[in-house]
Structures are given as structure tokens and as C-alpha cells.
Motif scaffolding. Sequence first.
Motif, mmCIF file in Angstrom:
data_model
loop_
_atom_site.group_PDB
_atom_site.id
_atom_site.type_symbol
_atom_site.label_atom_id
_atom_site.label_comp_id
_atom_site.label_asym_id
_atom_site.label_seq_id
_atom_site.Cartn_x
_atom_site.Cartn_y
_atom_site.Cartn_z
ATOM 1 N N ARG A 47 6.129 2.005 -9.754
ATOM 2 C CA ARG A 47 4.792 2.149 -9.193
ATOM 3 C C ARG A 47 3.785 2.955 -10.074
ATOM 4 N N ASP B 241 -3.373 -1.533 -1.368
ATOM 5 C CA ASP B 241 -3.960 -0.743 -0.721
ATOM 6 C C ASP B 241 -5.442 -1.477 -0.158
ATOM 7 N N ARG C 291 8.809 19.990 -0.192
ATOM 8 C CA ARG C 291 9.073 18.692 0.365
ATOM 9 C C ARG C 291 8.958 18.652 1.814
ATOM 10 N N THR D 6 10.121 12.974 0.077
ATOM 11 C CA THR D 6 11.349 12.682 -0.451
ATOM 12 C C THR D 6 11.140 11.682 -1.844
ATOM 13 N N CYS D 7 12.190 11.481 -2.658
ATOM 14 C CA CYS D 7 11.546 10.621 -3.678
ATOM 15 C C CYS D 7 11.238 9.217 -3.466
ATOM 16 N N GLY D 8 10.333 8.826 -3.998
ATOM 17 C CA GLY D 8 9.613 7.334 -3.746
ATOM 18 C C GLY D 8 8.729 7.107 -2.544
ATOM 19 N N ILE D 9 8.515 8.148 -1.813
ATOM 20 C CA ILE D 9 7.639 8.407 -0.769
ATOM 21 C C ILE D 9 6.387 8.893 -1.036
ATOM 22 N N ALA D 10 5.273 8.257 -0.770
ATOM 23 C CA ALA D 10 3.979 8.982 -1.187
ATOM 24 C C ALA D 10 3.780 10.291 -0.724
ATOM 25 N N ASP D 11 3.162 11.122 -1.558
ATOM 26 C CA ASP D 11 2.886 12.584 -1.310
ATOM 27 C C ASP D 11 1.676 12.560 -0.184
ATOM 28 N N GLY E 22 1.007 -1.290 -0.135
ATOM 29 C CA GLY E 22 -0.002 0.170 0.162
ATOM 30 C C GLY E 22 1.034 1.218 0.063
ATOM 31 N N ARG E 23 0.299 2.502 -0.288
ATOM 32 C CA ARG E 23 0.763 3.761 -0.451
ATOM 33 C C ARG E 23 1.691 3.926 0.937
ATOM 34 N N ASP F 48 1.585 9.233 -7.779
ATOM 35 C CA ASP F 48 0.461 9.280 -6.691
ATOM 36 C C ASP F 48 -0.949 9.722 -7.135
ATOM 37 N N ALA G 246 5.029 16.979 -0.230
ATOM 38 C CA ALA G 246 4.464 16.671 -1.607
ATOM 39 C C ALA G 246 5.610 16.560 -2.604
ATOM 40 N N PRO G 247 6.328 15.378 -2.589
ATOM 41 C CA PRO G 247 6.477 14.568 -1.634
ATOM 42 C C PRO G 247 7.610 14.871 -0.771
ATOM 43 N N LEU H 268 9.199 1.547 1.793
ATOM 44 C CA LEU H 268 10.242 0.558 1.331
ATOM 45 C C LEU H 268 11.641 0.871 1.470
ATOM 46 N N GLY I 288 -0.951 14.201 -0.031
ATOM 47 C CA GLY I 288 -2.166 14.276 -0.369
ATOM 48 C C GLY I 288 -2.732 12.964 -0.785
ATOM 49 N N SER I 289 -1.868 11.859 -1.438
ATOM 50 C CA SER I 289 -2.452 10.801 -2.004
ATOM 51 C C SER I 289 -2.519 9.738 -0.798
ATOM 52 N N CYS J 293 13.106 15.276 -7.926
ATOM 53 C CA CYS J 293 13.466 13.678 -7.824
ATOM 54 C C CYS J 293 13.612 13.116 -9.337
#
Lengths: 285, 294
Positions: B106, B294, A127, A135-140, A26-27, B173, A132-133, A31, A142-143, B221
Amino acid sequence: MTAVGQTTRAPEPVPLRIGGVRAGPGRTVVLRRDRWWMQPAATAAGLLAFVAYSTWAAFRNGNYYAGGVGRDYLSPFYSPCLTHNCHGYVWGPITGSWWEVSPALLILIFPLGFRLTCYYYRKAYYRSFWLAPPTCGIADAGSTNPGGPRARYTGETRFPLVLQNLHRYFFYVAVLFAGILTWDAIAAFRFADGVGVAVGTLVLTVNAVLIWAYTLGCHACRHLCGGNQRALSQAPVRRWFWRNVSGRLNPHHQLFAWLSLFWIGFTDFYIWLVATGTVHDPRIF
Amino acid sequence: MTPHADTPTTGGTGAPPTVTLAIWRGDAGGGAFRDYTVRAIEGEVVLDVVHRIQAELAGDLAVRWNCKAGKCGSCSAEVNGKPRLMCMTRMSTLDTTAPITISPMRAFPVMRDLVTDVSYNFAVARRIPPFAPGPPTGDGTYRMAQFDVDRAQEFHKCIECFLCQNVCHVIRDHEENKPRYAGPRFFVRVASLEMHPLDTLDRRQLLRTELGLGLCNITKCCTEVCPEHIHITDNAIIPLKERVVDAAYDPVAWLGRKILRRARPTPAAEAAASSPAQQHNEVIVTDPPAVSGD
């Protein structure tokens, strides 16, 4: 020989497919195993520290001019000299003693606007504060909350963030302010017995140099110098400016953004120390 | 000797060193990470280990690859949550004391295991008006100054691995932005055309509207993950944003054009109004956007 025009036919459109299932957890599952939160946290801490200091400095409304102790130092937070508190400075004031509001509140709007719309600072606070986000690869942020107010992302296309496009106007004003701070640095060489150098002179000079390095390395400056040209080879003067801004200043824009931010705060603090008599400003020659 | 984080685990005294990869296995119907432990060999990259797992433990593991030299852009994936090329990620740079997670990109729908459907990018590519030179000089040739060629050369290094597209949160996202956003890879493409000394089209309004440049919030990014080290944000996206300001947001520039009556390059939308590339792509929603976890 094949003409160039014959090789550049417009391609046929194809359907753009959206949707589908994403792989992975999930978002909200992270990882990344490095300390990814360090950079946004450090940025937020640095910016908040400056906001806290500058708020105190802006409302202080006193001891920003060291004329009382024989030094012609004016704090960059209060430059240009507007009110009677800096009476005796090489220029100003322009208001009488009836003016009670801290002039810093008027002056700081312009450098604040320049930094708020700066492309580097935008990255930093999008950031660190918007997440938003983060950092890179981490969900922002809002999402991860589908029903929340920021579930739909519109970037810089709507009010108020569409105003980021006014960055170049703040740049024009920032050049003016850099000129004023340069004048302040020159004035710091003036002593009652003539020209000299004290520690405060060096502090104000470094401040002016850093402000220029940050201002001229700005992406809007880079564009206006020549980045807007399709063929720079046909504009040799603009090419020279563009090459120097692009090669020497702009790659270090982030560094100069932080150095100038720290130093302008330090300059104000040092002048406050001198003006209050806490520190005796040593004369070098 | 103090164990180093980069040293593969030995699994016991005298045993050959091993490494464990947690690879996402599954398809649109669902999936999960599955651990695979194989021997560790010095000097390998992640793709080497994935290939050994494919050869020894999971013959049906789907993985897209081609050159193994960081030039074809095929083996894009997420290693410990970071978008990277598997063939350019050395095992010695990773902490092998815990399973290393390998998951597909993703931002794109999964097809199977590590393979995703990146056709979104090809649909976007077709929306960009191609190179449109003016007439040649009198002797029938085109000439460019080396300085102008060098300026855009960086953009031509792109290998279309789509890691920048994958990491861009605007589409990663927010799936709903895909029909109105081109993404970093295609901003690089437009920049290479807009800075081409022989090109004659003006794509700035297209950038603002259909290609959604304003959605980018320049968090860099794309630049961080680019295996070709293209300065995507500083040299492509921000210069394009400034050009869009010239065309759409700067009243002084607008007034200057009016007063000086400067001829503007042909807007892309007008120049190629009848071109299929300028028509909106048909948007097909295959499934409601979903994440398997999810």
C-alpha cells in the motif's frame, strides 16, 4: 589489487517520486482478519489499571510505612522517606509534621518520566492511545481524518515529543531510585529481634530485582554501556557490559517493564494491607 | 471429524478441496478485488496458488516474483491485510473458509495488479553516504575483530523486500513525509555503516535532518514483518536514535566533547559536500496522493 576507496564511489542522485495511486480499498477498510485489536486493547487496559491504582495510592498519603506493626517496610511509591508518616524508618524523614502534601506526588514524577520516555512504553502508548498506528497494517488515526488536527504526522521531531530524547537523563535518576529500592529491600530484613525474613521481605526483594532488571535493560543503558562505540572490540570492559545488557536484559525489556510495573503496585498494596492490619505479615524465619 | 479452519473447503462431498483468493486487479486508473477459486494442494504457499490462478484463470495477472525461497524479496504483498512475502506464507496457516485477500503493497503506487513502483526506495538509497574507510594499515590491509563484524552482520541479511517500508505508517499513511524520511530499511543500512569498525563518516546529523529518524515512533511494525527476522527497531533504529541524542540533544555529551576536546568522526555532510549523494533528491510529484478506494 583494487583499493577499497575505489569501490565506494558516491552514487548519483535520482528523482524521488511521490504521489501516485494506491491499490486496495479505502484507508478505513480493514483487511486484517485476525483479532488485531486485542493487543492494543489489552495494553491500554493494563496501563489504565495501573494509572487508576497509582492515583489512588499517590493521594492516599498514609499507611505506606508498616513501622506501626513491627515491620520496616516502606512502600516504593513513597520511597525515599520524606515526611513524618514514615517516622521510625531506617532513614528519613527529612521534613517535619507541617508537610501535608503526599510525598508520592513528588517521588513518582521520576519513575513516571523514565517509563513515559522508555522505548517500550512509547511503542505501547503510541499504539494503544495515539492509535498511530493501533497495530501493523491498520491506518493510523491521523490519516483517516484528512482535515483533522493530526492529519500531518511529525513523529518525535517537535515539542513536546522531541523531549523523548531526554530518556537517558531519566535513566540516570532511575538508577538512583533502583538503589533506594534496593536499600528498602535490605531494610525489610530488619526486625525488632534482629535479622529475619517475612513475606513482605520477599515482596520487597522481588520488587528491587525486577526494578533493576527493567532499569538496566533499558535501551539508553545499552547505548551508554557501549552501544555508542563503533568498534567495541577495542573497549573490553564496555564490551562485557554491552554484551550482557544486550543479550540478557534488553531482549526481555517488555517483559520486565510489565512485571516491574505490576509488582511495584502489588508491593505498595501489600504494605498497605500490612500497615492497616488487614493482613498479618507471616514471618518465615 | 471436526472441520479445521486450515482445511481447504471441499465445496461438497467428494469434490476436490478448493481455495478462493480475492486478488486486487487494476492499475492507476482503478481496480477491485476479484475472486478466483482453484483446487487446493497440500503444502503450498500463497505464491503457488497465485501462479496456478495465473496459469488457469487469469493469464494477464501481473505479479512480481523470482526465487520462491524468501531470498530475493520480490513477491512482497499484503495477505489478509498483513504485509508478507507470498512465497513464505504457507496456505496451511491461513483461514480458507473465506476468500483470502491478496493486495499489493500500500505504501507504493500501483503499476498493475500486485506490482507496485518501489523506485522511491532506490532514490532514498542514493542519499546515504557509502562506506568510507580510513587509510589501510602499514602492510596495506584492513583488519577487523570478529566481534565487531558479528555485531553488524544481522543488518546484512536484508533482502530489500521493502515490507518494512510498506508497513511503516510514517510513509504508508502520510505520503507527504517521503521526501524527508528514509524508512526502516535505510536505517538498517545506516546502522550497518555507523557500526562498521573501519568506516570514518559521521551520519548522525544527516539522520536527524534529511533522513528523518525523529519521525519514527518505534512502534516496531518493521520488526514484526521482517522475513529475515532482523531486529530493526531494537538493534538499528533505537541505537541510531541514541547516537543522534549524543550528537544533537544531550548537553552533557556536548560539554564533555568540548572539555575533553575529543576528535569527532568527519560529519558525512562535510566529508562528501561535493558528492552527488549529498545533494537533495529532486522531488517529482507524479499525481496527488490518492487511494483508489478513497
